[in-house]
Write a protein that holds these residues in place. Sequence first.
Motif, PDB file in Angstrom:
ATOM      1  N   ALA A  88      62.931  33.971  66.016  1.00 51.34           N
ATOM      2  CA  ALA A  88      62.005  35.045  65.635  1.00 51.34           C
ATOM      3  C   ALA A  88      62.720  36.394  65.631  1.00 51.34           C
ATOM      4  O   ALA A  88      62.565  37.193  64.696  1.00 51.34           O
ATOM      5  N   LEU A  89      63.519  36.655  66.668  1.00 52.07           N
ATOM      6  CA  LEU A  89      64.253  37.924  66.736  1.00 52.07           C
ATOM      7  C   LEU A  89      65.261  38.027  65.600  1.00 52.07           C
ATOM      8  O   LEU A  89      65.407  39.090  64.989  1.00 52.07           O
ATOM      9  N   ALA A  90      65.940  36.923  65.289  1.00 50.98           N
ATOM     10  CA  ALA A  90      66.905  36.936  64.190  1.00 50.98           C
ATOM     11  C   ALA A  90      66.228  37.299  62.872  1.00 50.98           C
ATOM     12  O   ALA A  90      66.801  38.019  62.051  1.00 50.98           O
ATOM     13  N   GLY A  91      65.015  36.812  62.672  1.00 48.25           N
ATOM     14  CA  GLY A  91      64.273  37.166  61.458  1.00 48.25           C
ATOM     15  C   GLY A  91      63.987  38.654  61.384  1.00 48.25           C
ATOM     16  O   GLY A  91      64.168  39.280  60.335  1.00 48.25           O
ATOM     17  N   ILE A  92      63.567  39.215  62.501  1.00 55.32           N
ATOM     18  CA  ILE A  92      63.269  40.651  62.552  1.00 55.32           C
ATOM     19  C   ILE A  92      64.550  41.469  62.341  1.00 55.32           C
ATOM     20  O   ILE A  92      64.571  42.425  61.548  1.00 55.32           O
ATOM     21  N   LEU A  93      65.612  41.094  63.058  1.00 54.90           N
ATOM     22  CA  LEU A  93      66.880  41.827  62.930  1.00 54.90           C
ATOM     23  C   LEU A  93      67.461  41.697  61.530  1.00 54.90           C
ATOM     24  O   LEU A  93      68.015  42.664  60.995  1.00 54.90           O
ATOM     25  N   SER A  94      67.331  40.525  60.919  1.00 57.23           N
ATOM     26  CA  SER A  94      67.833  40.334  59.549  1.00 57.23           C
ATOM     27  C   SER A  94      67.088  41.222  58.562  1.00 57.23           C
ATOM     28  O   SER A  94      67.700  41.826  57.668  1.00 57.23           O
ATOM     29  N   HIS A  95      65.781  41.303  58.742  1.00 56.39           N
ATOM     30  CA  HIS A  95      64.970  42.160  57.877  1.00 56.39           C
ATOM     31  C   HIS A  95      65.400  43.620  58.024  1.00 56.39           C
ATOM     32  O   HIS A  95      65.578  44.333  57.025  1.00 56.39           O
ATOM     33  N   ASP A  96      65.606  44.047  59.262  1.00 53.00           N
ATOM     34  CA  ASP A  96      66.033  45.423  59.507  1.00 53.00           C
ATOM     35  C   ASP A  96      67.430  45.658  58.925  1.00 53.00           C
ATOM     36  O   ASP A  96      67.699  46.705  58.338  1.00 53.00           O
ATOM     37  N   TRP A  97      68.320  44.668  59.083  1.00 49.51           N
ATOM     38  CA  TRP A  97      69.662  44.771  58.518  1.00 49.51           C
ATOM     39  C   TRP A  97      69.588  44.953  57.006  1.00 49.51           C
ATOM     40  O   TRP A  97      70.300  45.782  56.446  1.00 49.51           O
ATOM     41  N   ASP A  98      68.750  44.165  56.348  1.00 49.36           N
ATOM     42  CA  ASP A  98      68.597  44.283  54.895  1.00 49.36           C
ATOM     43  C   ASP A  98      68.125  45.675  54.502  1.00 49.36           C
ATOM     44  O   ASP A  98      68.607  46.245  53.516  1.00 49.36           O
ATOM     45  N   GLN A  99      67.191  46.231  55.262  1.00 52.39           N
ATOM     46  CA  GLN A  99      66.705  47.577  54.975  1.00 52.39           C
ATOM     47  C   GLN A  99      67.810  48.615  55.181  1.00 52.39           C
ATOM     48  O   GLN A  99      67.955  49.537  54.370  1.00 52.39           O
ATOM     49  N   LEU A 100      68.594  48.456  56.244  1.00 53.62           N
ATOM     50  CA  LEU A 100      69.702  49.385  56.487  1.00 53.62           C
ATOM     51  C   LEU A 100      70.754  49.275  55.389  1.00 53.62           C
ATOM     52  O   LEU A 100      71.291  50.286  54.922  1.00 53.62           O
ATOM     53  N   ASP A 101      71.041  48.044  54.966  1.00 49.04           N
ATOM     54  CA  ASP A 101      72.009  47.830  53.896  1.00 49.04           C
ATOM     55  C   ASP A 101      71.551  48.519  52.612  1.00 49.04           C
ATOM     56  O   ASP A 101      72.331  49.197  51.944  1.00 49.04           O
ATOM     57  N   THR A 102      70.281  48.374  52.289  1.00 50.68           N
ATOM     58  CA  THR A 102      69.732  49.020  51.093  1.00 50.68           C
ATOM     59  C   THR A 102      69.842  50.542  51.209  1.00 50.68           C
ATOM     60  O   THR A 102      70.270  51.216  50.263  1.00 50.68           O
ATOM     61  N   ALA A 103      69.478  51.059  52.375  1.00 45.98           N
ATOM     62  CA  ALA A 103      69.537  52.512  52.584  1.00 45.98           C
ATOM     63  C   ALA A 103      70.984  53.028  52.474  1.00 45.98           C
ATOM     64  O   ALA A 103      71.230  54.074  51.851  1.00 45.98           O
ATOM     65  N   LEU A 104      71.937  52.297  53.041  1.00 46.20           N
ATOM     66  CA  LEU A 104      73.334  52.718  52.967  1.00 46.20           C
ATOM     67  C   LEU A 104      73.856  52.664  51.529  1.00 46.20           C
ATOM     68  O   LEU A 104      74.610  53.545  51.103  1.00 46.20           O
ATOM     69  N   ARG A 105      73.449  51.662  50.782  1.00 49.68           N
ATOM     70  CA  ARG A 105      73.879  51.564  49.378  1.00 49.68           C
ATOM     71  C   ARG A 105      73.314  52.753  48.577  1.00 49.68           C
ATOM     72  O   ARG A 105      73.995  53.300  47.709  1.00 49.68           O
ATOM     73  N   ILE A 106      72.082  53.151  48.878  1.00 47.90           N
ATOM     74  CA  ILE A 106      71.479  54.300  48.211  1.00 47.90           C
ATOM     75  C   ILE A 106      72.253  55.565  48.585  1.00 47.90           C
ATOM     76  O   ILE A 106      72.562  56.390  47.718  1.00 47.90           O
ATOM     77  N   LEU A 107      72.552  55.710  49.881  1.00 42.60           N
ATOM     78  CA  LEU A 107      73.296  56.890  50.316  1.00 42.60           C
ATOM     79  C   LEU A 107      74.694  56.949  49.705  1.00 42.60           C
ATOM     80  O   LEU A 107      75.156  58.028  49.319  1.00 42.60           O
ATOM     81  N   LYS A 108      75.360  55.807  49.603  1.00 46.23           N
ATOM     82  CA  LYS A 108      76.687  55.788  48.989  1.00 46.23           C
ATOM     83  C   LYS A 108      76.602  56.162  47.521  1.00 46.23           C
ATOM     84  O   LYS A 108      77.491  56.848  46.993  1.00 46.23           O
ATOM     85  N   GLY A 109      75.553  55.754  46.846  1.00 48.89           N
ATOM     86  CA  GLY A 109      75.381  56.076  45.431  1.00 48.89           C
ATOM     87  C   GLY A 109      74.999  57.508  45.199  1.00 48.89           C
ATOM     88  O   GLY A 109      75.238  58.061  44.128  1.00 48.89           O
ATOM     89  N   ALA A 110      74.426  58.152  46.231  1.00 45.80           N
ATOM     90  CA  ALA A 110      73.964  59.531  46.091  1.00 45.80           C
ATOM     91  C   ALA A 110      75.078  60.542  46.258  1.00 45.80           C
ATOM     92  O   ALA A 110      74.922  61.703  45.914  1.00 45.80           O
ATOM     93  N   SER A 111      76.239  60.110  46.764  1.00 43.47           N
ATOM     94  CA  SER A 111      77.308  61.080  47.024  1.00 43.47           C
ATOM     95  C   SER A 111      78.136  61.387  45.822  1.00 43.47           C
ATOM     96  O   SER A 111      78.031  60.913  44.778  1.00 43.47           O
TER      97      SER A 111
END
Length: 111
Positions: A88-111
């Motif tokens: 259950a925790l792995a599912g939650i952490l994976s979801h959060d990781w995916d959101q962080l990955d998306t946010a970082l990709r957006i930030l990298k594209g914004a620079s």
Amino acid sequence: MADDELLATHLQELRRGTVVLACLLVLTEPNYGYALLDLLGARGFAVDANTLYPLLRRLEKQGLLTSDWNTDEARPRKFYRTSDAGVALAGILSHDWDQLDTALRILKGAS
């Protein structure tokens, strides 16, 4: 602090939390410490034994892993497996990781 030391410090901080998720994901199939070190390394996730073994004990104490001793071979080995709470925790952490990955990709594209 030298540049190499600074880089090593930041890389260690970046990986510190991710090793928990990596272990929870990989240990849905039972495995023992040394084999887990090899498996993680082979999949591009190098972890030091001095980091892994205390982590496995901590995750077990937290109820996120279960363990059983296999004494069938000449050398007894402690096999770990992700518990239901760990899955259950792995599912939650994976979801959060995916959101962080998306946010970082957006930030990298914004620079």
